[in-house]
Design an enzyme around this catalytic site. Structure first.
Site, PDB file in Angstrom:
ATOM      1  N   ASP A 170       0.749  -1.256   0.000  1.00  0.00           N
ATOM      2  CA  ASP A 170       0.000   0.000   0.000  1.00  0.00           C
ATOM      3  C   ASP A 170       0.782   1.311   0.000  1.00  0.00           C
ATOM      4  OD1 ASP A 170      -2.052  -1.795   0.129  1.00  0.00           O
ATOM      5  OD2 ASP A 170      -2.751  -1.216   2.103  1.00  0.00           O
ATOM      6  N   GLU A 402       1.771  -7.900  11.892  1.00  0.00           N
ATOM      7  CA  GLU A 402       1.497  -7.673  10.469  1.00  0.00           C
ATOM      8  C   GLU A 402       2.812  -7.534   9.690  1.00  0.00           C
ATOM      9  OE1 GLU A 402      -0.776  -4.097   9.937  1.00  0.00           O
ATOM     10  OE2 GLU A 402      -1.113  -4.429   7.790  1.00  0.00           O
TER      11      GLU A 402
HETATM   12  C1  DGY Z   1      -5.400  -0.020   4.813  1.00  0.00           C
HETATM   13  O1  DGY Z   1      -6.383   0.509   5.319  1.00  0.00           O
HETATM   14  O2  DGY Z   1      -4.249   0.374   4.981  1.00  0.00           O
HETATM   15  C2  DGY Z   1      -5.634  -1.221   4.015  1.00  0.00           C
HETATM   16  O3  DGY Z   1      -4.525  -2.010   3.922  1.00  0.00           O
HETATM   17  C3  DGY Z   1      -6.128  -0.899   2.638  1.00  0.00           C
HETATM   18  O4  DGY Z   1      -6.259  -2.100   1.961  1.00  0.00           O
END
Ligand code: DGY
Length: 436
Positions: A170, A402
């Protein structure tokens, strides 16, 4: 190792939502169903609870749109712990969106095809699993057809993503180059992620302005693929995304062959596959860097950065043996120093590297899992094993986070696991690695 596996199974059980039949990636930070999380989570479940693995996939595919598209988030429940939620995304704007589920209007790496093959590999009752696969495989095929029909405007066999959230990686520093070409308005909104996680580990406010602005442009055109291809300031051919599609094509071919009676679909998949692999090797490999890179289709220029995505084509069998060997050298040289865990998500020698922040440097278990399997496939067993051992070690030391600091010394004092804790795919893929 049995203890670690049991802990991982507990994490998966804890994130399972029985009323609907899916898993959240983790509590609070990600309270809905995410496309690629869901696929990878199913792999974990398939080792100890096949019905849940199957339900996870069924629920995901139930949210498919009338054009084959599968959304990146499916908002099964109301939740005020996440922004931007369904009222911002407004999937109902698209004429073919699901009438049953609210979702986003963007997608994520198409892992489902190879996940189905993994379920079959892991299954102890192949006959029953094949029966299940017969009930879902056409939906995955339809999803691939969506990509090739709607996401490949120059007919290259390479599909684009129109948002950084489609990439899965992201806030990779690669997107900084795109942000430099944009000047979005300042949005007023209330972030939720930074109430759950240290802001130093998450994207900045200004980065979120960009994220929201791209969605607004897509919404103005009711998420029309044609309009997005024409107008979105973000239009990228991503090596990880395309490698997932190629890997999944291969799996669909194998599974259709097992099922039988699908000659037309197999022929079409092989056509896509041949073209995709050829373009991928011609267009996305950077000789000087020695690995695969992203291509900015909007501004017609390569984005010349090394990231863990650069090595993901190993998983999809894309590079030749020679090319794979030189990629591994590049990886070990830049990412594999003795003070680093394999594999940082972004080039540790770059000034944009940040080993604490989301996709700007930390180690991720999903990319490690792909890397491990890719390296093994090409015969790099020692390095594959190091990736596996590193993955196990960082989880043993920190828990099922994560993402993790790639610098080994950070793991000797205090917390070096970041983002969400009790994170489903970290648990799921450790279950898979430990079950070998
Ligand atoms: C976030 O909200 O960062 C999610 O990973 C988007 O997919």
């Amino acid at each position: 190792m049995e203890e670690l596996k049991n802990k991982a199974i507990e994490v998966l059980k804890g994130n399972w939502k029985d009323e609907v039949g899916f898993s959240i990636p983790c509590a609070n930070l990600y309270p809905f169903q995410w496309f690629w999380d869901s696929g990878l989570i199913a792999i974990g479940f398939s080792h100890f609870d096949m019905p849940k693995a199957e339900a996870e996939i069924e629920t995901l595919l139930d949210a498919q749109w009338g054009n084959g598209f599968i959304p990146h988030i499916i908002f099964h429940t109301e939740s005020d712990t996440y922004f931007p939620g369904p009222d911002f995304h407004r999937s109902d704007l698209h004429p073919l969106s699901s009438k049953k589920y609210k979702s986003t209007g963007m997608t994520q790496p198409p892992v489902t095809g190879f996940v189905l093959e993994e379920l079959y590999r892991i299954s102890t009752d192949k006959k029953a699993t094949l029966k299940f696969l017969e009930t879902v495989i056409d939906k995955v095929y339809f999803n691939h057809e969506y990509f090739y029909k709607n996401r490949d405007p120059q007919n290259e066999g390479l599909v684009y993503i129109y948002h950084n959230w489609e990439s899965g990686t992201d806030n990779s520093p690669i997107w900084d180059d795109i942000w430099e070409t944009m000047n979005p308005p300042e949005y007023t909104f209330e972030r939720r992620d930074t109430t759950h996680v240290d802001a130093a580990e998450r994207p900045s406010k200004r980065e979120y302005d960009h994220y929201l602005y791209i969605i607004d442009i897509a919404k103005e055109h009711n998420y029309s693929d044609e309009k997005i291809a024409e107008l979105s300031p973000f239009l990228v051919q991503d090596p990880l995304f395309n490698a997932m599609l190629i890997k999944s094509n291969e799996s669909l071919i194998k599974l259709y062959e097992l099922i039988g009676n699908n000659a037309d679909k197999i022929a079409q998949l092989k056509k896509w596959q041949e073209k995709s692999i050829q373009s991928f090797n011609n267009k996305l490999f950077d000789d000087e860097i020695g690995a695969y890179i992203h291509y900015d289709l909007r501004n017609e220029k390569p984005l010349r950065y090394l990231s863990s995505s650069s090595f993901s084509p190993l998983f999809a069998n894309i590079p030749s043996k020679e090319r794979a060997a030189s990629m591994v050298n590049v990886m070990m040289d830049k990412f594999g120093g003795e003070h680093q865990y394999l594999c940082a998500s972004f080039d540790p020698t770059s000034e944009r590297f940040n080993p604490k922040k989301y996709w700007r440097g930390p180690v991720w278990i999903n990319l490690n899992w792909m890397l491990y399997n890719g390296l093994k496939q090409y015969g790099f067993l020692d390095i594959a094993n190091r990736v596996k051992q590193d993955s196990i070690e960082i989880i043993e030391k920190n828990g099922f986070y994560e993402y993790f600091d790639s610098r080994k010394d950070m793991h000797n004092h205090g917390k070096a696991g970041y983002g969400g804790n009790n994170f489903s795919w970290s648990a799921a893929l450790i279950v898979d690695l430990l079950n070998e």
